[in-house]
Design a protein around this motif. Structure first.
Motif, PDB file in Angstrom:
ATOM      1  N   ASP A 134       5.891  15.969  29.165  1.00  0.00           N
ATOM      2  CA  ASP A 134       6.942  16.913  28.791  1.00  0.00           C
ATOM      3  C   ASP A 134       6.439  18.306  29.132  1.00  0.00           C
ATOM      4  O   ASP A 134       5.777  18.952  28.329  1.00  0.00           O
ATOM      5  CB  ASP A 134       7.289  16.813  27.305  1.00  0.00           C
ATOM      6  CG  ASP A 134       8.449  17.727  26.922  1.00  0.00           C
ATOM      7  OD1 ASP A 134       8.856  18.572  27.762  1.00  0.00           O
ATOM      8  OD2 ASP A 134       8.959  17.607  25.796  1.00  0.00           O
ATOM      9  N   PRO A 135       6.736  18.771  30.343  1.00  0.00           N
ATOM     10  CA  PRO A 135       6.226  20.080  30.774  1.00  0.00           C
ATOM     11  C   PRO A 135       7.079  21.248  30.281  1.00  0.00           C
ATOM     12  O   PRO A 135       6.970  22.357  30.796  1.00  0.00           O
ATOM     13  CB  PRO A 135       6.290  19.973  32.303  1.00  0.00           C
ATOM     14  CG  PRO A 135       7.439  19.048  32.556  1.00  0.00           C
ATOM     15  CD  PRO A 135       7.452  18.066  31.422  1.00  0.00           C
ATOM     16  N   SER A 136       7.920  21.022  29.285  1.00  0.00           N
ATOM     17  CA  SER A 136       8.800  22.076  28.789  1.00  0.00           C
ATOM     18  C   SER A 136       8.031  23.122  27.998  1.00  0.00           C
ATOM     19  O   SER A 136       6.899  22.892  27.546  1.00  0.00           O
ATOM     20  CB  SER A 136       9.890  21.483  27.895  1.00  0.00           C
ATOM     21  OG  SER A 136       9.321  20.999  26.691  1.00  0.00           O
ATOM     22  N   LEU A 137       8.669  24.273  27.816  1.00  0.00           N
ATOM     23  CA  LEU A 137       8.068  25.346  27.036  1.00  0.00           C
ATOM     24  C   LEU A 137       7.835  24.919  25.598  1.00  0.00           C
ATOM     25  O   LEU A 137       6.849  25.314  24.970  1.00  0.00           O
ATOM     26  CB  LEU A 137       8.971  26.581  27.085  1.00  0.00           C
ATOM     27  CG  LEU A 137       8.495  27.811  26.306  1.00  0.00           C
ATOM     28  CD1 LEU A 137       7.170  28.303  26.864  1.00  0.00           C
ATOM     29  CD2 LEU A 137       9.541  28.918  26.367  1.00  0.00           C
ATOM     30  N   TRP A 138       8.743  24.068  25.057  1.00  0.00           N
ATOM     31  CA  TRP A 138       8.603  23.616  23.678  1.00  0.00           C
ATOM     32  C   TRP A 138       7.300  22.844  23.478  1.00  0.00           C
ATOM     33  O   TRP A 138       6.605  23.037  22.475  1.00  0.00           O
ATOM     34  CB  TRP A 138       9.797  22.738  23.283  1.00  0.00           C
ATOM     35  CG  TRP A 138      11.059  23.512  23.138  1.00  0.00           C
ATOM     36  CD1 TRP A 138      12.092  23.603  24.017  1.00  0.00           C
ATOM     37  CD2 TRP A 138      11.420  24.364  22.034  1.00  0.00           C
ATOM     38  NE1 TRP A 138      13.076  24.432  23.548  1.00  0.00           N
ATOM     39  CE2 TRP A 138      12.689  24.918  22.324  1.00  0.00           C
ATOM     40  CE3 TRP A 138      10.799  24.693  20.828  1.00  0.00           C
ATOM     41  CZ2 TRP A 138      13.348  25.773  21.446  1.00  0.00           C
ATOM     42  CZ3 TRP A 138      11.448  25.556  19.958  1.00  0.00           C
ATOM     43  CH2 TRP A 138      12.701  26.083  20.270  1.00  0.00           C
ATOM     44  N   ALA A 139       6.982  21.966  24.404  1.00  0.00           N
ATOM     45  CA  ALA A 139       5.752  21.191  24.281  1.00  0.00           C
ATOM     46  C   ALA A 139       4.543  22.111  24.308  1.00  0.00           C
ATOM     47  O   ALA A 139       3.537  21.864  23.623  1.00  0.00           O
ATOM     48  CB  ALA A 139       5.664  20.164  25.405  1.00  0.00           C
ATOM     49  N   LYS A 140       4.623  23.187  25.083  1.00  0.00           N
ATOM     50  CA  LYS A 140       3.516  24.131  25.168  1.00  0.00           C
ATOM     51  C   LYS A 140       3.392  24.947  23.874  1.00  0.00           C
ATOM     52  O   LYS A 140       2.299  25.120  23.339  1.00  0.00           O
ATOM     53  CB  LYS A 140       3.721  25.056  26.362  1.00  0.00           C
ATOM     54  CG  LYS A 140       3.797  24.320  27.692  1.00  0.00           C
ATOM     55  CD  LYS A 140       4.206  25.265  28.816  1.00  0.00           C
ATOM     56  CE  LYS A 140       4.431  24.515  30.116  1.00  0.00           C
ATOM     57  NZ  LYS A 140       4.889  25.406  31.198  1.00  0.00           N
ATOM     58  N   LEU A 141       4.536  25.414  23.369  1.00  0.00           N
ATOM     59  CA  LEU A 141       4.516  26.232  22.160  1.00  0.00           C
ATOM     60  C   LEU A 141       4.054  25.431  20.953  1.00  0.00           C
ATOM     61  O   LEU A 141       3.358  25.947  20.078  1.00  0.00           O
ATOM     62  CB  LEU A 141       5.902  26.820  21.904  1.00  0.00           C
ATOM     63  CG  LEU A 141       6.375  27.874  22.914  1.00  0.00           C
ATOM     64  CD1 LEU A 141       7.793  28.322  22.589  1.00  0.00           C
ATOM     65  CD2 LEU A 141       5.435  29.070  22.940  1.00  0.00           C
ATOM     66  N   PHE A 174       9.239  15.324  16.037  1.00  0.00           N
ATOM     67  CA  PHE A 174       9.869  15.770  17.286  1.00  0.00           C
ATOM     68  C   PHE A 174       9.908  14.661  18.330  1.00  0.00           C
ATOM     69  O   PHE A 174      10.278  14.910  19.468  1.00  0.00           O
ATOM     70  CB  PHE A 174       9.098  16.972  17.864  1.00  0.00           C
ATOM     71  CG  PHE A 174       9.038  18.155  16.936  1.00  0.00           C
ATOM     72  CD1 PHE A 174      10.068  19.081  16.909  1.00  0.00           C
ATOM     73  CD2 PHE A 174       7.960  18.316  16.083  1.00  0.00           C
ATOM     74  CE1 PHE A 174      10.014  20.166  16.050  1.00  0.00           C
ATOM     75  CE2 PHE A 174       7.903  19.408  15.230  1.00  0.00           C
ATOM     76  CZ  PHE A 174       8.928  20.326  15.206  1.00  0.00           C
ATOM     77  N   PHE A 175       9.544  13.456  17.932  1.00  0.00           N
ATOM     78  CA  PHE A 175       9.356  12.412  18.920  1.00  0.00           C
ATOM     79  C   PHE A 175      10.276  11.236  18.642  1.00  0.00           C
ATOM     80  O   PHE A 175      11.010  11.199  17.658  1.00  0.00           O
ATOM     81  CB  PHE A 175       7.880  11.957  18.908  1.00  0.00           C
ATOM     82  CG  PHE A 175       7.372  11.496  20.231  1.00  0.00           C
ATOM     83  CD1 PHE A 175       7.228  12.384  21.282  1.00  0.00           C
ATOM     84  CD2 PHE A 175       7.037  10.166  20.441  1.00  0.00           C
ATOM     85  CE1 PHE A 175       6.748  11.963  22.511  1.00  0.00           C
ATOM     86  CE2 PHE A 175       6.552   9.731  21.655  1.00  0.00           C
ATOM     87  CZ  PHE A 175       6.407  10.640  22.697  1.00  0.00           C
ATOM     88  N   ARG A 228       2.067  22.986  21.127  1.00  0.00           N
ATOM     89  CA  ARG A 228       0.728  22.493  21.453  1.00  0.00           C
ATOM     90  C   ARG A 228       0.651  20.963  21.362  1.00  0.00           C
ATOM     91  O   ARG A 228      -0.299  20.390  20.829  1.00  0.00           O
ATOM     92  CB  ARG A 228      -0.325  23.130  20.555  1.00  0.00           C
ATOM     93  CG  ARG A 228      -0.422  24.638  20.737  1.00  0.00           C
ATOM     94  CD  ARG A 228      -1.375  25.265  19.739  1.00  0.00           C
ATOM     95  NE  ARG A 228      -1.493  26.698  19.991  1.00  0.00           N
ATOM     96  CZ  ARG A 228      -2.570  27.278  20.495  1.00  0.00           C
ATOM     97  NH1 ARG A 228      -3.619  26.559  20.831  1.00  0.00           N
ATOM     98  NH2 ARG A 228      -2.622  28.575  20.668  1.00  0.00           N
ATOM     99  N   LEU A 229       1.657  20.295  21.905  1.00  0.00           N
ATOM    100  CA  LEU A 229       1.709  18.841  21.854  1.00  0.00           C
ATOM    101  C   LEU A 229       0.920  18.239  23.023  1.00  0.00           C
ATOM    102  O   LEU A 229       1.471  17.698  23.971  1.00  0.00           O
ATOM    103  CB  LEU A 229       3.162  18.363  21.885  1.00  0.00           C
ATOM    104  CG  LEU A 229       4.002  18.751  20.679  1.00  0.00           C
ATOM    105  CD1 LEU A 229       5.405  18.211  20.811  1.00  0.00           C
ATOM    106  CD2 LEU A 229       3.373  18.230  19.388  1.00  0.00           C
ATOM    107  N   GLY A 246      -3.736  10.621  23.375  1.00  0.00           N
ATOM    108  CA  GLY A 246      -4.880  11.003  22.552  1.00  0.00           C
ATOM    109  C   GLY A 246      -4.927  12.490  22.348  1.00  0.00           C
ATOM    110  O   GLY A 246      -4.156  13.251  22.918  1.00  0.00           O
ATOM    111  N   ASP A 247      -5.841  12.935  21.496  1.00  0.00           N
ATOM    112  CA  ASP A 247      -5.954  14.354  21.211  1.00  0.00           C
ATOM    113  C   ASP A 247      -6.806  15.047  22.259  1.00  0.00           C
ATOM    114  O   ASP A 247      -7.765  14.503  22.757  1.00  0.00           O
ATOM    115  CB  ASP A 247      -6.603  14.574  19.846  1.00  0.00           C
ATOM    116  CG  ASP A 247      -5.731  14.026  18.737  1.00  0.00           C
ATOM    117  OD1 ASP A 247      -4.511  14.071  18.900  1.00  0.00           O
ATOM    118  OD2 ASP A 247      -6.282  13.563  17.720  1.00  0.00           O
TER     119      ASP A 247
END
Length: 464
Positions: free
Chosen positions: A109-116, A241-242, A118-119, A3-4
């Motif tokens: 997905d604790p990667s930097l990409w997921a953070k950047l 991306f999924f 904002r997933l 969810g969001d």
């Protein structure tokens, strides 16, 4: 499932050297331990090379998601063992046990990409973990997580043994205090299987079981369509991306856990959930018929619709029709679930979502565009009819637990959103008998996603 939720800038709350330690005064030595049990798709899965021991995260990941998913997670069911086994024989699928099992169910997905990017769709138990730590729970002493290979049956030996070991670990780590379980979604079916198959252990180790958004009688529209066209977790920009819907579909046909969430044909539904298909019976325009299949008759439809289904793996075509071996296994699982008895010593609480349109009936084709060959259904997106629920599980199914519940509460919230809902948190604290001492420190190995909040008192209109 996902969810969001809001995301704050990560680097403002990152802990130096990992997780900040709270003051000893914040810890409560009198707390009963809590074990968090996640649902389908709610655990990090890693592929570990059998020779080198090297590890790669294959669920959830953003970069190369589709490629890695097909390579490592596409599977076939082995009717001799009851396990779904990966087509890639060089690697084994494992669930990380870091952080006492909490990392696997925290941010998927604790990667930097997921953070950047904002997933925040991949945030699972993160907020709840932080809330519980703010109430004095300590990882490894009074707070634990249980992730598992969600491709497998909810009653498979490895999962049942793993849950028993987790409960025993929490019991011993807290000095012999009984455990409070908080489960989400399919995790509730897993717990119910354990309770049915290991009732003595359940009585020995468990004090309270709090269930959130469990498809006790199935998730009709969602599971019907998962077996026919697949499942899409993320929509909009993030979907690029999924893992694709079709890639997920080819896995789910070989997953016992999915068959175990088909609508229960023995349950007295207010209205039986249907699969509908507009059939073209001949070339004549008038020869069009709306066919309907209920939970008891839908199997023949699945057989016909999936008869030509196949996947391509390493240049080979592999046939994966509707799997009757899995169906037979799932029928036994349903019997085990229905026979589960809640021990008198255990208190049961049920939170279910309301006020969201939840898929119920699925309809393929239309009167003006009917379907001739039923195998074409697998390449046709359906029209849904909806009922009240959390967007995934109908309320009718989620509240039909079959137990004498201490409390059964409907909350306005989505399936995944209930995991970070403040009204849910207030109920959890009430039922666990705790109060929140602080939310100002980061409590996870990854960044927090919600700003500090003050819990408001629940009004009657918030609890249905």
């Amino acid at each position: 499932m996902f969810g969001d939720c809001g995301l704050r800038f990560p680097f403002l709350r990152r802990c130096i050297g990992g997780c900040r330690r709270r003051a000893a005064a914040d810890l409560d030595p009198d707390l009963d331990p809590v074990v968090l049990v996640t649902g389908v798709g709610g655990s990090i899965l890693n592929a570990r090379n059998r020779k080198s021991g090297s590890i790669i995260r294959v669920w959830v990941r953003i970069l190369l998601a589709n490629f890695e998913f097909k390579k490592y997670l596409w599977s076939l069911y082995n009717p001799d063992t009851g396990y779904t086994e990966s087509l890639n024989v060089d690697d084994e699928i494992v669930v990380p046990e870091d952080d006492y099992g909490l990392q696997a169910i925290d941010i998927l997905d604790p990667s930097l990409w997921a953070k950047l990017l904002r997933l925040t769709d991949v945030y699972q138990f993160h907020d709840m973990i932080d809330m519980l730590i703010g109430c004095g729970y300590e990882k490894g002493t009074t707070l634990f997580g249980f992730g598992y290979d969600f491709r497998q049956s909810n009653r498979i030996d490895k999962t049942m043994d793993g849950l028993k070991q987790k409960l025993e670990t929490a019991y011993k780590a807290s000095g012999g205090k009984k455990v409070n379980i908080i489960s989400h979604s399919m995790g509730g079916l897993l717990v119910k299987c354990f309770m049915s198959l290991h009732n003595d252990d359940f009585s020995k180790y468990v004090n309270k079981w709090i269930c959130i958004a469990c498809p006790f009688q199935g998730a009709p529209g969602c599971i019907y369509d998962s077996l026919l066209t697949g499942l899409q977790f993320v929509y909009g920009f993030e979907s690029f991306f999924f893992v694709s819907r079709w890639t997920m579909h080819q896995l789910l046909i070989e997953c016992p856990s999915i068959y175990e969430m088909l609508p229960n044909s023995g349950f007295k539904w207010k209205k039986k959930p249907l699969i509908q298909v507009w059939r073209k019976l001949s070339e004549e325009k008038e020869n069009v018929k709306l066919e309907e299949y209920d939970p008891a008759t839908c199997i023949s439809f699945f057989e016909e619709a999936l008869k030509n289904n196949e996947l391509k793996y390493n240049g080979k075509s592999i046939s994966i029709p509707f799997n009757f071996s899995i169906l037979k296994w799932a029928a036994r699982t349903r019997k085990i679930i229905d026979e589960a008895q809640l021990p008198r010593s255990v208190s049961f609480y049920n939170i279910f979502g309301t006020s969201f349109d939840s898929p119920y009936d699925v309809c393929y084709g239309s009167e003006t565009s009917p379907i001739g060959d039923l195998s074409k259904v697998c390449h046709t997106l359906p029209e849904y009819s909806y009922v009240d629920g959390d967007g995934t599980v109908p309320s009718e199914s989620a509240k039909a637990d079959g137990f004498a519940a201490t409390a059964r509460v409907g909350i306005k919230g989505s399936h995944r959103g209930l995991l970070n809902d403040e009204k849910v948190f207030q109920l959890l604290k009430q039922w666990l008998g705790v109060t929140e001492k602080s939310r100002h420190l980061s409590t996870s190995k990854v960044m927090d996603i919600n700003p500090d909040v003050t819990l408001a008192h629940l009004s009657p209109k918030d609890i249905l």
